[in-house]
Structure formats: structure tokens, C-alpha cells
Design a protein around this motif. Structure first.
Motif, PDB file in Angstrom:
ATOM      1  N   UNK A 152      -4.747 -49.326  14.502  1.00 18.23           N
ATOM      2  CA  UNK A 152      -6.076 -48.803  14.470  1.00 18.23           C
ATOM      3  C   UNK A 152      -6.776 -50.450  14.023  1.00 18.23           C
ATOM      4  N   UNK A 153      -7.751 -50.041  14.808  1.00 14.26           N
ATOM      5  CA  UNK A 153      -8.488 -51.367  15.658  1.00 14.26           C
ATOM      6  C   UNK A 153      -9.935 -51.264  15.856  1.00 14.26           C
ATOM      7  N   UNK A 154     -10.941 -52.436  15.643  1.00 16.27           N
ATOM      8  CA  UNK A 154     -12.319 -51.552  15.652  1.00 16.27           C
ATOM      9  C   UNK A 154     -13.006 -51.545  16.697  1.00 16.27           C
ATOM     10  N   UNK A 155     -13.267 -50.469  17.009  1.00 20.32           N
ATOM     11  CA  UNK A 155     -14.581 -49.409  17.703  1.00 20.32           C
ATOM     12  C   UNK A 155     -15.124 -50.713  18.086  1.00 20.32           C
ATOM     13  N   UNK A 156     -15.603 -51.529  17.404  1.00 20.20           N
ATOM     14  CA  UNK A 156     -17.235 -52.323  18.375  1.00 20.20           C
ATOM     15  C   UNK A 156     -16.434 -53.824  18.612  1.00 20.20           C
ATOM     16  N   UNK A 157     -15.427 -53.950  18.189  1.00 19.31           N
ATOM     17  CA  UNK A 157     -14.775 -55.336  19.314  1.00 19.31           C
ATOM     18  C   UNK A 157     -13.373 -55.127  20.430  1.00 19.31           C
ATOM     19  N   UNK A 158     -13.479 -55.594  21.287  1.00 18.86           N
ATOM     20  CA  UNK A 158     -12.504 -55.238  22.311  1.00 18.86           C
ATOM     21  C   UNK A 158     -13.116 -54.617  23.569  1.00 18.86           C
ATOM     22  N   UNK A 159     -11.984 -54.913  24.949  1.00  9.65           N
ATOM     23  CA  UNK A 159     -12.580 -53.797  25.803  1.00  9.65           C
ATOM     24  C   UNK A 159     -12.591 -52.500  25.877  1.00  9.65           C
ATOM     25  N   UNK A 160     -11.336 -52.425  24.894  1.00  6.48           N
ATOM     26  CA  UNK A 160     -10.976 -50.791  24.873  1.00  6.48           C
ATOM     27  C   UNK A 160     -11.870 -49.924  24.467  1.00  6.48           C
ATOM     28  N   UNK A 161     -12.442 -50.973  23.306  1.00  6.21           N
ATOM     29  CA  UNK A 161     -13.545 -50.170  22.085  1.00  6.21           C
ATOM     30  C   UNK A 161     -15.181 -50.458  22.580  1.00  6.21           C
ATOM     31  N   UNK A 162     -14.988 -50.893  23.790  1.00  3.40           N
ATOM     32  CA  UNK A 162     -16.663 -50.955  24.870  1.00  3.40           C
ATOM     33  C   UNK A 162     -16.849 -49.648  25.279  1.00  3.40           C
ATOM     34  N   UNK A 163     -15.458 -49.802  25.932  1.00  4.77           N
ATOM     35  CA  UNK A 163     -15.116 -48.256  27.084  1.00  4.77           C
ATOM     36  C   UNK A 163     -15.552 -46.948  26.210  1.00  4.77           C
ATOM     37  N   UNK A 164     -14.935 -46.769  24.957  1.00  2.00           N
ATOM     38  CA  UNK A 164     -14.865 -45.699  24.219  1.00  2.00           C
ATOM     39  C   UNK A 164     -16.257 -45.908  23.908  1.00  2.00           C
ATOM     40  N   UNK A 165     -17.636 -46.539  23.507  1.00  6.41           N
ATOM     41  CA  UNK A 165     -18.494 -46.474  22.962  1.00  6.41           C
ATOM     42  C   UNK A 165     -19.514 -46.078  24.458  1.00  6.41           C
ATOM     43  N   UNK A 166     -19.327 -47.086  25.479  1.00  8.46           N
ATOM     44  CA  UNK A 166     -19.969 -46.718  26.508  1.00  8.46           C
ATOM     45  C   UNK A 166     -19.420 -45.406  27.797  1.00  8.46           C
ATOM     46  N   UNK A 167     -18.877 -44.263  27.517  1.00 10.35           N
ATOM     47  CA  UNK A 167     -18.518 -43.973  28.850  1.00 10.35           C
ATOM     48  C   UNK A 167     -17.922 -42.414  28.444  1.00 10.35           C
ATOM     49  N   UNK A 168     -19.314 -42.204  27.632  1.00 11.51           N
ATOM     50  CA  UNK A 168     -19.396 -40.381  27.232  1.00 11.51           C
ATOM     51  C   UNK A 168     -20.397 -40.211  27.257  1.00 11.51           C
ATOM     52  N   UNK A 169     -20.970 -38.902  28.469  1.00 13.31           N
ATOM     53  CA  UNK A 169     -20.011 -38.222  29.236  1.00 13.31           C
ATOM     54  C   UNK A 169     -19.996 -39.368  30.833  1.00 13.31           C
ATOM     55  N   UNK A 170     -19.022 -39.097  30.763  1.00 12.64           N
ATOM     56  CA  UNK A 170     -18.898 -39.521  32.604  1.00 12.64           C
ATOM     57  C   UNK A 170     -20.013 -39.010  33.680  1.00 12.64           C
ATOM     58  N   UNK A 171     -20.517 -40.380  33.996  1.00 11.87           N
ATOM     59  CA  UNK A 171     -21.886 -39.641  35.356  1.00 11.87           C
ATOM     60  C   UNK A 171     -21.443 -40.141  36.067  1.00 11.87           C
ATOM     61  N   UNK A 172     -21.535 -39.543  37.348  1.00  8.74           N
ATOM     62  CA  UNK A 172     -21.566 -40.617  38.979  1.00  8.74           C
ATOM     63  C   UNK A 172     -21.583 -42.280  38.788  1.00  8.74           C
ATOM     64  N   UNK A 173     -21.150 -43.492  39.259  1.00 10.50           N
ATOM     65  CA  UNK A 173     -22.034 -44.197  39.423  1.00 10.50           C
ATOM     66  C   UNK A 173     -21.255 -44.828  41.046  1.00 10.50           C
ATOM     67  N   UNK A 174     -22.053 -45.508  41.542  1.00 10.16           N
ATOM     68  CA  UNK A 174     -21.637 -46.430  42.660  1.00 10.16           C
ATOM     69  C   UNK A 174     -20.810 -47.174  43.327  1.00 10.16           C
ATOM     70  N   UNK A 175     -20.179 -48.244  41.987  1.00  5.73           N
ATOM     71  CA  UNK A 175     -19.193 -49.161  42.052  1.00  5.73           C
ATOM     72  C   UNK A 175     -18.073 -48.645  40.524  1.00  5.73           C
ATOM     73  N   UNK A 176     -17.821 -48.602  41.515  1.00  8.73           N
ATOM     74  CA  UNK A 176     -16.245 -48.266  40.627  1.00  8.73           C
ATOM     75  C   UNK A 176     -15.592 -49.413  39.919  1.00  8.73           C
TER      76      UNK A 176
END
Length: 260
Positions: A152-176
Motif C-alpha cells: 500500500x503506497x501513498x496516492x499523492x506521491x509517485x508516478x503511478x499515484x499521479x496517473x491515478x489522480x489525474x486520468x479519470x475519466x479518459x478523454x482524447x489527447x493529441x499526444x500519447x
């Protein structure tokens, strides 16, 4: 003066009842806190230790243990300590049979290791403060970071935590590439990571696939090199889970060639 419009008793009752239902059942919350304490400890706990870990009185823990033992979620050992029971294992197997996480993600993670990448892990949202590492494979490098499945790791630290906080829900992006998140010494001063999202049907964010390792190996050039095969793995996983990748994909041959 205008009359005040009052809500009818029936509507008030429904609203109050709905609000009460949304608060859940306190006894269930307490029982689950015991199971979580046993899982987190990863070793047998005495009644006093469970009480300290949950903040519950020992008398309350003892009453709840009777129900938890009866259904098999908790088992009592001969020395009177407690561990998770066989029902926890059955829950895990049932979760995998429905989610197909290992079946879908492990081949992609092994492929990343075969390409010389850092250690891949898959993380999911647990609560407002934490994330859970569900899968982890060590890289072939001689030095590694310390992450294991079940951590169990902190949600507010680390690359994976940043993804989980910022990528809900998915929306189209121009650059992968914009889907990639990085961290350098945030959770652990000696470690770094790069991570991308994995989506399911309806744009639901299923989790974050990351590559992590010692900080000194995460140069700007290496992060750029790792991002290509990582994004490909995230895209492949998304499609296998029935989701739609929000950015233009990168062919497999191109991903391998750029990672070489």
C-alpha cells in the motif's frame, strides 16, 4: 409575505433514509477494519494488537471475530493469534477470475522486462490517500527498488499515484506522451518511476502501469526511451480490457525499435 414551501413528510423521510443508507453500516465497517489490519500486518496478530491497529475495544474486536471466523475470513491459531482465513484466498481467486488482471497484464510486463526496461508494476486506487500495488515483476538489472505486490503506497506521491489522480475519466489527447507521468525521489529519495494509464470500458481508469527503479538510472534520455514501450503496453492492455485508448497508438514494431 410569501409562504414558505415546506418539503412533504414523505419526501423528507425518503431523503433522510437515503442519507442514512449512504453512511453504510458501522458494524460492517468495523469488521472490515479488522480484516484490513490483518492483511496490512502480513503476520499473525493478537487480540490486543488488532485492537491497537483498529482503535476498537478488545471486547468489540472479540465479538466481531466470532462472525469473521464463522464465515472463514479470519482464522484463530492455536496460540490465540489471528490471521486471514481461507475466504480471503477465495476472494482473491474470484477477483482474478473476473478481472483477468494477471492473464492480461503479466505477458505485457514480462515483455517490458525482456526489452531491458525497469521493473514494471500495476497499481490501483485504494482510497483518498493510498494506492495498492496488485502486480509486480522485477527487472533484470542488478539493483532494484523495493516494491512488492500487496504494498500500500501513498496516492499523492509517485508516478503511478499521479496517473491515478489525474486520468479519470479518459478523454482524447493529441499526444500519447502527455499520458505519461514521472516521479523522481518523491516516495523514496533513491527511486524514480514513469507510469501510464490503463483504461477499461466506458473510459474507466482501471489502474496505472509503471516502470520503477534506482533514481540514477532515470535520466532524461532513459525516461524518453522507456516511455515508448510503456505506452504501447498501456494501449495493448486497454484494448484487451475492452477500453478505448485516448491517443493515437504506436505500432508494436516501432515501439520495439525505439526501445532497442
Amino acid at each position: 409575505m410569501p409562504k414558505t414551501v415546506k418539503e412533504s413528510p414523505a419526501v423528507s423521510a425518503v431523503s433522510a433514509g437515503y442519507a442514512a443508507n449512504m453512511r453504510g453500516v458501522a458494524a460492517v465497517d468495523r469488521a472490515l477494519s479488522i480484516a484490513i489490519a490483518l492483511e496490512t500486518a502480513k503476520e499473525p496478530l493478537t487480540l490486543s494488537q488488532v485492537s491497537a491497529a483498529t482503535g476498537l475495544y478488545k471486547s468489540a474486536v472479540l465479538r466481531l471475530m466470532v462472525s469473521l471466523e464463522r464465515c472463514g475470513l479470519v482464522a484463530r491459531r492455536s496460540d490465540q493469534s489471528y490471521v486471514l482465513g481461507a475466504l480471503a484466498f477465495r476472494f482473491g481467486k474470484a477477483y482474478e477470475s473476473v478481472s483477468h488482471l494477471e492473464e492480461t497484464l503479466l505477458p505485457l510486463m514480462h515483455e517490458l522486462v525482456a526489452q531491458g526496461m525497469e521493473s514494471p508494476s500495476f497499481h490501483v486506487f485504494q482510497d483518498a490517500e493510498t494506492r495498492l500495488c496488485l502486480l509486480r515483476i522485477d527487472s533484470n538489472h542488478s539493483t532494484l527498488d523495493r516494491v512488492r505486490a500487496g504494498d500500500v503506497l501513498p496516492l499523492k506521491k509517485g508516478a503511478a499515484g499521479k496517473v491515478l489522480r489525474s486520468r479519470q475519466p479518459s478523454s482524447p489527447v493529441d499526444d500519447a506522451q502527455s499520458l505519461i507521468e514521472t516521479s523522481f525521489g518523491e516516495r523514496d529519495a533513491s527511486c524514480a518511476a514513469v507510469a501510464g494509464p490503463v483504461y477499461g470500458p466506458g473510459g474507466e481508469l482501471l489502474g496505472a502501469l509503471s516502470l520503477s527503479g534506482p533514481l540514477e538510472r532515470f535520466t532524461a534520455a532513459s525516461v524518453k526511451k522507456m516511455s515508448v514501450p510503456l505506452l504501447y503496453a498501456c494501449e495493448e492492455a486497454t484494448r484487451k480490457f475492452g477500453g478505448t485508448w485516448p491517443a493515437a497508438g504506436m505500432p508494436r514494431a516501432t515501439a520495439r525499435r525505439r526501445a532497442a
